[in-house]
Design a protein around this motif. Structure first.
Motif, PDB file in Angstrom:
ATOM      1  N   ILE A 195      32.016  78.528  28.500  1.00 50.15           N
ATOM      2  CA  ILE A 195      31.706  77.326  29.205  1.00 50.15           C
ATOM      3  C   ILE A 195      30.434  76.643  28.200  1.00 50.15           C
ATOM      4  O   ILE A 195      30.564  75.480  28.161  1.00 50.15           O
ATOM      5  CB  ILE A 195      31.296  77.275  30.650  1.00 50.15           C
ATOM      6  N   MET A 199      30.772  73.015  27.081  1.00 46.04           N
ATOM      7  CA  MET A 199      29.908  71.703  27.082  1.00 46.04           C
ATOM      8  C   MET A 199      28.974  71.426  26.023  1.00 46.04           C
ATOM      9  O   MET A 199      28.726  70.144  25.868  1.00 46.04           O
ATOM     10  CB  MET A 199      28.843  72.351  28.176  1.00 46.04           C
ATOM     11  N   CYS A 224      24.683  76.995  32.153  1.00 47.78           N
ATOM     12  CA  CYS A 224      25.910  77.435  32.222  1.00 47.78           C
ATOM     13  C   CYS A 224      25.975  78.891  33.140  1.00 47.78           C
ATOM     14  O   CYS A 224      27.153  79.386  33.280  1.00 47.78           O
ATOM     15  CB  CYS A 224      26.672  77.519  31.012  1.00 47.78           C
ATOM     16  N   TRP A 265      36.565  73.973  34.843  1.00 53.93           N
ATOM     17  CA  TRP A 265      35.387  74.271  35.383  1.00 53.93           C
ATOM     18  C   TRP A 265      34.740  72.598  35.904  1.00 53.93           C
ATOM     19  O   TRP A 265      35.034  71.922  35.202  1.00 53.93           O
ATOM     20  CB  TRP A 265      34.403  74.945  34.588  1.00 53.93           C
ATOM     21  N   SER A 267      31.215  70.464  36.092  1.00 57.98           N
ATOM     22  CA  SER A 267      29.917  70.394  35.440  1.00 57.98           C
ATOM     23  C   SER A 267      29.004  69.818  36.554  1.00 57.98           C
ATOM     24  O   SER A 267      27.963  69.560  36.154  1.00 57.98           O
ATOM     25  CB  SER A 267      30.101  69.486  34.156  1.00 57.98           C
ATOM     26  N   ILE A 270      25.971  72.110  36.591  1.00 58.95           N
ATOM     27  CA  ILE A 270      25.274  72.082  35.593  1.00 58.95           C
ATOM     28  C   ILE A 270      24.495  70.516  35.542  1.00 58.95           C
ATOM     29  O   ILE A 270      23.168  70.297  35.223  1.00 58.95           O
ATOM     30  CB  ILE A 270      26.397  71.940  34.342  1.00 58.95           C
ATOM     31  N   SER A 271      25.291  69.368  35.900  1.00 58.27           N
ATOM     32  CA  SER A 271      24.225  68.120  36.010  1.00 58.27           C
ATOM     33  C   SER A 271      23.155  68.197  37.017  1.00 58.27           C
ATOM     34  O   SER A 271      22.367  67.650  36.924  1.00 58.27           O
ATOM     35  CB  SER A 271      25.391  67.115  36.506  1.00 58.27           C
ATOM     36  N   TRP A 312      28.166  63.963  30.136  1.00 68.22           N
ATOM     37  CA  TRP A 312      28.728  64.729  31.217  1.00 68.22           C
ATOM     38  C   TRP A 312      29.175  64.213  32.380  1.00 68.22           C
ATOM     39  O   TRP A 312      29.315  65.084  33.403  1.00 68.22           O
ATOM     40  CB  TRP A 312      27.975  66.148  31.156  1.00 68.22           C
TER      41      TRP A 312
END
Length: 505
Positions: A195, A199, A224, A265, A267, A270-271, A312
């Motif tokens: 991942i 990214m 991640c 996946w 994000s 993550i964001s 993203w």
């Protein structure tokens, strides 16, 4: 000179007891002078290559030897990487060896997994997990350093990584965190590594500075962690997807992307983590970012995180051009770098640009604000994000721009530039505080010739200071000027505005 060949022979000796190998090699590596790191690593890579070519070595012995060599060489390799990234003297030639280390060990671990499929009980599961994780790590490092070189990787590079991940998934430990090395500060899983690489690809690094790419790569180790890679699309968007059966990078999920080899996946988490960091960056650099040791100030971190949040986003964040480009095919004469550009402009030698280098520049498309070119040549060191570029064609007056995007491919290097204006003028600058110094050259684009409707005044960074007074000379006339605060920093010069104080006799 340090006897590094004894180090390699001790690692590979079949006649030395395991305890003797460990003790001998440990002492040799511990006492290895840093000045000998490069030479030692070259020999170690040769040794790993010999292991890969030896069909007689048993799986158990192969795994034990490779893990041990990797353990002892990792610190040496890491130091060479740091020296190269920080442009330490003499480090420019390290790159092939840095990449060869990852390549040979990734190949070595791939061989181990192939042999393991035929004899799955020969090595214990913890060793199998470590072999797989390290192999995937080394393969993903090759992809990350492709980004640092603005080089589009071949599809096979992704496919090699997918083989490691698929083995981990089939063996049931794709989500199991492991410490890659005894001194690792963070455990990672194969899922995490895949991942992170995905990214980084989705960050669109082709128009980032080197230090920004390094920062994004480091940042993703934090962001991640424990993000699941699923066989079915998650409910939260944005969603990105790998197709493990195809030698291709990941992409935003589109309709019809489904099948047993697809891995998805979201994000979203993550964001969310990125947003928390951005909130803290309003006032300070968060401790997690400070611990990464990247060369970014707080404002630079803020700009980078904002850029990542856009890229993203739900639509994949593909950065849009400011204006539509039309196809345009022609050859061009090009000069790169403030000093070279300023010289050609000053002596009005635009016809003497770098065409004599036998490097071929071709224009692909052009708009009112930008231009796309292809560079067919071997020397790419001169290409750098944020560096000035002067372009001359038969159908256009000289155009001054700044490099904003670089992507190296098999058929040439794609270079995207932002056009500042046309027909730049060379001017001379004298610093009254240094009356004996020769004049400096600056570049000036008048407001009518500017693409943004504003004048551009570009000068060496060493002259840049608020309220600094200089004498500007052009076309036989001289003026006393006072600089204003820098409006924009480029890689090799600064842009400022100025006030004219008086005309000089």
């Amino acid at each position: 000179m340090f006897d590094f060949k004894s180090l390699v022979s001790s690692l590979l000796s079949k006649n030395t007891p395991a305890s003797g190998v460990a003790q001998s090699a440990t002492l040799l590596v511990r006492d290895l002078p840093q000045a000998e790191y490069f030479t030692a690593l070259v020999e170690i890579i040769k040794a790993v290559s010999k292991i890969n070519a030896d069909p007689e070595m048993s799986l158990k012995e192969r795994v034990k030897t490779l893990l041990y060599v990797d353990d002892k060489a990792a610190g040496i390799h890491h130091q060479l990487c740091q020296d190269y990234l920080h442009s330490k003297g003499g480090s420019k030639g390290y790159l092939p060896t840095i990449l060869a280390y990852w390549h040979e060990l990734a190949s070595a671990y791939q061989i181990c997994l192939r042999l393991c499929r035929g004899a799955p009980n020969q090595i214990a599961e913890p060793e199998q997990q470590l072999v797989t994780a390290r192999g995937l790590h080394h393969q993903m490092r090759l992809l990350a350093w492709n980004a640092l070189r603005y080089l589009k990787p071949e599809g096979n590079a992704w496919q090699q990584g997918f083989r490691f991940y698929t083995h981990a998934e089939e063996s049931g430990f794709a989500r199991t965190p492991v410490a890659l090395y005894p001194d690792s500060h963070q455990e990672v899983s194969c899922e995490h590594l895949l991942i992170q690489a995905g990214m980084l690809h989705m960050a669109q690094t082709e128009n980032m500075l080197h230090k920004e790419i390094v920062a994004v790569d480091q940042l993703l180790m934090l962001l991640c962690n424990q993000i699941p890679l699923e066989k079915q699309p998650p409910t939260e968007t944005p969603i990105f997807v790998y197709n493990l059966s195809m030698p291709e990078p990941p992409q935003p999920m589109l309709r019809g992307m489904a099948g047993k080899w697809h891995r998805y996946w979201s994000s979203y988490e993550i964001s969310t983590r990125l947003a928390d960091l951005m909130f803290d960056l309003d006032t300070r650099i968060p401790s997690q970012l400070a611990a990464l040791g990247c060369e970014l100030e707080r404002e630079e971190w803020s700009e980078l995180c904002e850029k990542l949040a856009i890229r993203w986003s739900n639509d994949g964040g593909k950065s849009l051009r400011k204006s539509e480009r039309s196809l345009h095919s022609s050859n061009a004469q090009v000069s790169i770098g403030f000093d070279r550009v300023a010289f050609h402009i000053k002596v009005q030698d635009v016809g003497g640009l770098d065409s004599e280098r036998n490097d071929d520049w071709r224009i692909n498309d052009i708009s009112s604000t930008g231009m796309g070119l292809t560079f067919i040549g071997k020397t790419v060191d001169q290409l750098s994000i944020g560096r000035l570029i002067l372009v001359k064609t038969e159908s256009h007056p000289p155009l001054l721009g700044v490099i904003r995007r670089i992507l190296r491919q098999n058929n040439g290097t794609k270079v995207g530039i932002e056009i500042l204006g046309q027909t730049p003028v060379g001017v001379s600058l004298l610093d009254p505080a240094q009356p004996d110094s020769p004049p400096f050259t600056a570049i000036y684009i008048t407001q009518p010739n500017s693409r943004k409707g504003q004048r551009w005044f570009l000068m060496p960074k060493t002259l840049m200071a608020d309220d600094k007074q200089l004498v500007l000379s052009a076309q036989g006339k001289s003026y006393q000027i006072k600089l204003k605060a820098p409006q924009q920093e480029f890689e090799d010069c600064s842009h400022s505005n100025f006030d004219t104080l008086a005309k000089m006799d």
